[in-house]
Design an enzyme around this catalytic site. Structure first.
Site: not given
Ligand code: DX5
Ligand code: ZN
Length: 218
Positions: A197, A37, A68, A175
């Site tokens: 996550g 990220d 991302h 996500d």
């Protein structure tokens, strides 16, 4: 043989005390794509992984890496991330005046193109991009932070995308707050991959391998 569902650990949630060990353990656990990220404090009110983190992970990892890009004007940075060795680049069409041009830039660099769309973004507004992406990532939280709550209204969007994916050939990725329960619920509804996550993978008591083996069989 293509794997049933793609498991993509969100490396911003990894233990940075020993990132090299994390990479080794996660690859041993059989994950598919490292999810990296990137944030600029503008498109999202947070800062994610730095270029050095991404460079290290790309140098160490054996499996694929995606970035991302939760940043404004991602088209200005495609070469930066391509040069680091990532395999997939997700842009947010909401952050780019010319997403088609940016996707073409990604493709020209030999990298797989993806778009990530916010919970409030409709399919209709990105329909013309669908022929140009390999991955369509549905944000099920407002982007930028781990540990948030799943936004149920995205389920309707997932069902619509599932009807479209055969025509355009993209994979649907999720996500945000991807829990084991959500993985079990949404895999049969067409979601091909999940960003893992704090909801499913990191900060748990169990070994990564134990968790991923279970997530594969849900
Ligand atoms: C959200 C991030 C991810 C992910 C984290 O922008 O891309 O890091 O949501 O996983 P959870 O939501 O399970 O903590
Ligand atoms: Zn992400």
């Amino acid at each position: 043989m293509e794997k049933e569902r793609l498991l993509c650990p969100s490396m911003m949630c990894a233990n940075f005390e020993n990132l090299g060990k994390e990479i080794e353990m996660l690859e041993k656990a059989g994950v598919d794509i490292f999810h990296l990220d990137v944030m600029d404090g503008q498109f999202v009110p947070n800062f994610g992984m730095g270029l050095q983190d991404i460079e290290y992970i790309c140098s160490k990892a054996k499996i694929e890496k995606d970035v991302h890009l939760m940043i404004e004007n991602p088209g200005n940075y495609i070469d930066t991330f391509a040069d680091l060795g990532v395999n997939i680049i997700y842009i947010h069409p909401e952050s780019d005046r010319h997403p088609m041009r940016t996707l073409q830039k990604i493709i020209k660099r030999g990298i797989k193109p993806g778009i990530a769309i916010n919970p409030g973004t409709s399919i209709e507004t990105i329909y013309e991009l669908l022929p140009h992406v390999d991955y369509l990532m549905v944000m099920s939280v407002n982007p930028g932070f781990a540990g948030q709550t799943y936004i149920d209204s995205v389920n309707a969007k997932i069902e619509k995308l599932n009807d479209l994916k055969a025509e355009f050939g993209f994979k649907i990725m999720l996500d945000g707050a991807c829990s084991p329960e959500k993985i079990k619920e949404l895999s049969p509804k067409g979601v091909d991959g999940f960003v893992l996550g704090t909801s499913a993978l990191f900060g748990k008591e169990e070994e990564y391998e134990t968790i991923t083996q279970r997530l594969r069989t849900l």
